[in-house]
Design a protein around this motif. Structure first.
Motif, PDB file in Angstrom:
ATOM      1  N   GLY A  68      13.910  -6.926  -0.704  1.00 32.28           N
ATOM      2  CA  GLY A  68      14.656  -6.043  -1.588  1.00 32.28           C
ATOM      3  C   GLY A  68      13.825  -4.937  -2.212  1.00 32.28           C
ATOM      4  O   GLY A  68      14.355  -4.112  -2.952  1.00 32.28           O
ATOM      5  N   PHE A  69      12.520  -4.914  -1.929  1.00 33.69           N
ATOM      6  CA  PHE A  69      11.634  -3.897  -2.504  1.00 33.69           C
ATOM      7  C   PHE A  69      10.895  -3.181  -1.379  1.00 33.69           C
ATOM      8  O   PHE A  69      10.321  -3.818  -0.494  1.00 33.69           O
ATOM      9  CB  PHE A  69      10.637  -4.525  -3.471  1.00 33.69           C
ATOM     10  CG  PHE A  69      11.299  -5.178  -4.647  1.00 33.69           C
ATOM     11  CD1 PHE A  69      11.667  -4.425  -5.756  1.00 33.69           C
ATOM     12  CD2 PHE A  69      11.573  -6.539  -4.633  1.00 33.69           C
ATOM     13  CE1 PHE A  69      12.294  -5.027  -6.838  1.00 33.69           C
ATOM     14  CE2 PHE A  69      12.197  -7.151  -5.710  1.00 33.69           C
ATOM     15  CZ  PHE A  69      12.569  -6.392  -6.814  1.00 33.69           C
TER      16      PHE A  69
ATOM     17  N   ALA B  33       4.900  -1.310  -5.853  1.00 30.51           N
ATOM     18  CA  ALA B  33       5.160  -0.598  -7.112  1.00 30.51           C
ATOM     19  C   ALA B  33       6.598  -0.835  -7.568  1.00 30.51           C
ATOM     20  O   ALA B  33       6.853  -1.079  -8.749  1.00 30.51           O
ATOM     21  CB  ALA B  33       4.892   0.894  -6.939  1.00 30.51           C
ATOM     22  N   ASP B  34       7.542  -0.765  -6.629  1.00 32.96           N
ATOM     23  CA  ASP B  34       8.943  -1.023  -6.982  1.00 32.96           C
ATOM     24  C   ASP B  34       9.108  -2.438  -7.541  1.00 32.96           C
ATOM     25  O   ASP B  34       9.810  -2.654  -8.525  1.00 32.96           O
ATOM     26  CB  ASP B  34       9.852  -0.859  -5.756  1.00 32.96           C
ATOM     27  CG  ASP B  34       9.917   0.569  -5.257  1.00 32.96           C
ATOM     28  OD1 ASP B  34       9.609   1.498  -6.022  1.00 32.96           O
ATOM     29  OD2 ASP B  34      10.291   0.742  -4.075  1.00 32.96           O
ATOM     30  N   TYR B  35       8.456  -3.390  -6.897  1.00 30.78           N
ATOM     31  CA  TYR B  35       8.537  -4.782  -7.354  1.00 30.78           C
ATOM     32  C   TYR B  35       7.973  -4.919  -8.764  1.00 30.78           C
ATOM     33  O   TYR B  35       8.597  -5.509  -9.648  1.00 30.78           O
ATOM     34  CB  TYR B  35       7.792  -5.697  -6.387  1.00 30.78           C
ATOM     35  CG  TYR B  35       7.626  -7.093  -6.912  1.00 30.78           C
ATOM     36  CD1 TYR B  35       8.713  -7.974  -6.943  1.00 30.78           C
ATOM     37  CD2 TYR B  35       6.413  -7.544  -7.408  1.00 30.78           C
ATOM     38  CE1 TYR B  35       8.581  -9.266  -7.448  1.00 30.78           C
ATOM     39  CE2 TYR B  35       6.267  -8.830  -7.903  1.00 30.78           C
ATOM     40  CZ  TYR B  35       7.348  -9.680  -7.926  1.00 30.78           C
ATOM     41  OH  TYR B  35       7.209 -10.942  -8.430  1.00 30.78           O
TER      42      TYR B  35
ATOM     43  N   LEU C 133       6.447  -4.165 -15.644  1.00 31.77           N
ATOM     44  CA  LEU C 133       5.103  -3.659 -15.889  1.00 31.77           C
ATOM     45  C   LEU C 133       5.164  -2.191 -16.282  1.00 31.77           C
ATOM     46  O   LEU C 133       5.909  -1.416 -15.679  1.00 31.77           O
ATOM     47  CB  LEU C 133       4.228  -3.799 -14.631  1.00 31.77           C
ATOM     48  CG  LEU C 133       3.291  -5.000 -14.625  1.00 31.77           C
ATOM     49  CD1 LEU C 133       4.083  -6.280 -14.508  1.00 31.77           C
ATOM     50  CD2 LEU C 133       2.290  -4.882 -13.532  1.00 31.77           C
ATOM     51  N   PRO C 134       4.380  -1.782 -17.283  1.00 25.41           N
ATOM     52  CA  PRO C 134       4.340  -0.369 -17.667  1.00 25.41           C
ATOM     53  C   PRO C 134       3.788   0.481 -16.519  1.00 25.41           C
ATOM     54  O   PRO C 134       2.975   0.018 -15.721  1.00 25.41           O
ATOM     55  CB  PRO C 134       3.382  -0.333 -18.857  1.00 25.41           C
ATOM     56  CG  PRO C 134       3.155  -1.743 -19.261  1.00 25.41           C
ATOM     57  CD  PRO C 134       3.524  -2.609 -18.103  1.00 25.41           C
TER      58      PRO C 134
ATOM     59  N   TYR D   1      -0.840  -1.867  -0.334  1.00 24.08           N
ATOM     60  CA  TYR D   1      -0.765  -3.320  -0.480  1.00 24.08           C
ATOM     61  C   TYR D   1      -1.625  -3.762  -1.645  1.00 24.08           C
ATOM     62  O   TYR D   1      -2.644  -3.143  -1.944  1.00 24.08           O
ATOM     63  CB  TYR D   1      -1.245  -3.996   0.799  1.00 24.08           C
ATOM     64  CG  TYR D   1      -0.300  -3.800   1.949  1.00 24.08           C
ATOM     65  CD1 TYR D   1       0.740  -4.685   2.166  1.00 24.08           C
ATOM     66  CD2 TYR D   1      -0.430  -2.716   2.799  1.00 24.08           C
ATOM     67  CE1 TYR D   1       1.627  -4.508   3.214  1.00 24.08           C
ATOM     68  CE2 TYR D   1       0.448  -2.524   3.854  1.00 24.08           C
ATOM     69  CZ  TYR D   1       1.471  -3.422   4.055  1.00 24.08           C
ATOM     70  OH  TYR D   1       2.346  -3.240   5.093  1.00 24.08           O
ATOM     71  N   ASP D   2      -1.227  -4.860  -2.287  1.00 20.99           N
ATOM     72  CA  ASP D   2      -2.059  -5.375  -3.375  1.00 20.99           C
ATOM     73  C   ASP D   2      -2.289  -6.873  -3.269  1.00 20.99           C
ATOM     74  O   ASP D   2      -2.858  -7.461  -4.167  1.00 20.99           O
ATOM     75  CB  ASP D   2      -1.492  -5.004  -4.739  1.00 20.99           C
ATOM     76  CG  ASP D   2      -0.217  -5.746  -5.111  1.00 20.99           C
ATOM     77  OD1 ASP D   2       0.271  -6.577  -4.323  1.00 20.99           O
ATOM     78  OD2 ASP D   2       0.305  -5.486  -6.213  1.00 20.99           O
ATOM     79  N   SER D   3      -1.868  -7.483  -2.167  1.00 18.01           N
ATOM     80  CA  SER D   3      -2.101  -8.917  -2.027  1.00 18.01           C
ATOM     81  C   SER D   3      -2.208  -9.291  -0.554  1.00 18.01           C
ATOM     82  O   SER D   3      -1.684  -8.605   0.320  1.00 18.01           O
ATOM     83  CB  SER D   3      -1.003  -9.721  -2.704  1.00 18.01           C
ATOM     84  OG  SER D   3       0.252  -9.367  -2.182  1.00 18.01           O
TER      85      SER D   3
END
Length: 151
Positions: free
Chosen positions: A35-36, A40-42, A48-49, A59-61
């Motif tokens: 769904g994202f 960033a959308d997630y 998150l600010p 990617y971040d994970s």
């Protein structure tokens, strides 16, 4: 039952470190949740600010494709790394006690060359040259200066 955990790494560029560590550990980049379109959308959906989301376009994970190892999350933070890590990863590329020191050293040197090609740098070498017998390891720095060892 053991507690599930992830390893969180504070960093300036999550996408860069996610790609580096995915290749280093033979992990996979983790896609954003269903769904994202982006991480960033997630993260925005979680409240998150914006200053903590960053550009969030990469990617971040990363995750172990077999599901056995922990997830690694690269959390963007504004401050730079300033001191030695209090926690670091030890990558076992030789099964530490099997084979001769010479055979283990060849495996470690080959893995160090692979990781250097990915963006790591050598910090120091530990082994017989400095008085440690039947042991050889290399401490490297990832692209943001986080220490890790291969043995």
């Amino acid at each position: 039952m053991a507690t599930r955990f992830q390893i969180t790494v504070d960093c300036a560029d999550p996408d860069r470190l996610a790609h580096f560590w995915a290749a280093a550990l033979h992990y996979e980049l983790q896609e954003p949740p269903d769904g994202f379109d982006t991480w960033a959308d997630y993260w925005r959906s979680r409240g998150l600010p914006e200053e903590e989301v960053g550009d969030g376009l990469g990617y971040d994970s990363i995750v172990d494709p077999s599901g056995a190892g922990p997830r690694l999350w690269f959390q963007q933070v504004p401050e730079k790394k300033e001191v030695k890590n209090r926690l670091h990863l030890d990558l076992d590329v030789t099964n530490r006690r099997s084979g001769t020191l010479e055979a283990r050293r060849e495996l470690i040197d080959a893995e160090a060359a692979r990781l250097i090609a990915l963006g790591a740098t050598i910090s120091r070498v530990a082994g017989p040259e400095i008085g440690i017998t039947d042991y050889y390891a290399i401490t490297l720095l990832d692209p943001e200066g986080n220490e890790f060892c291969i043995s």
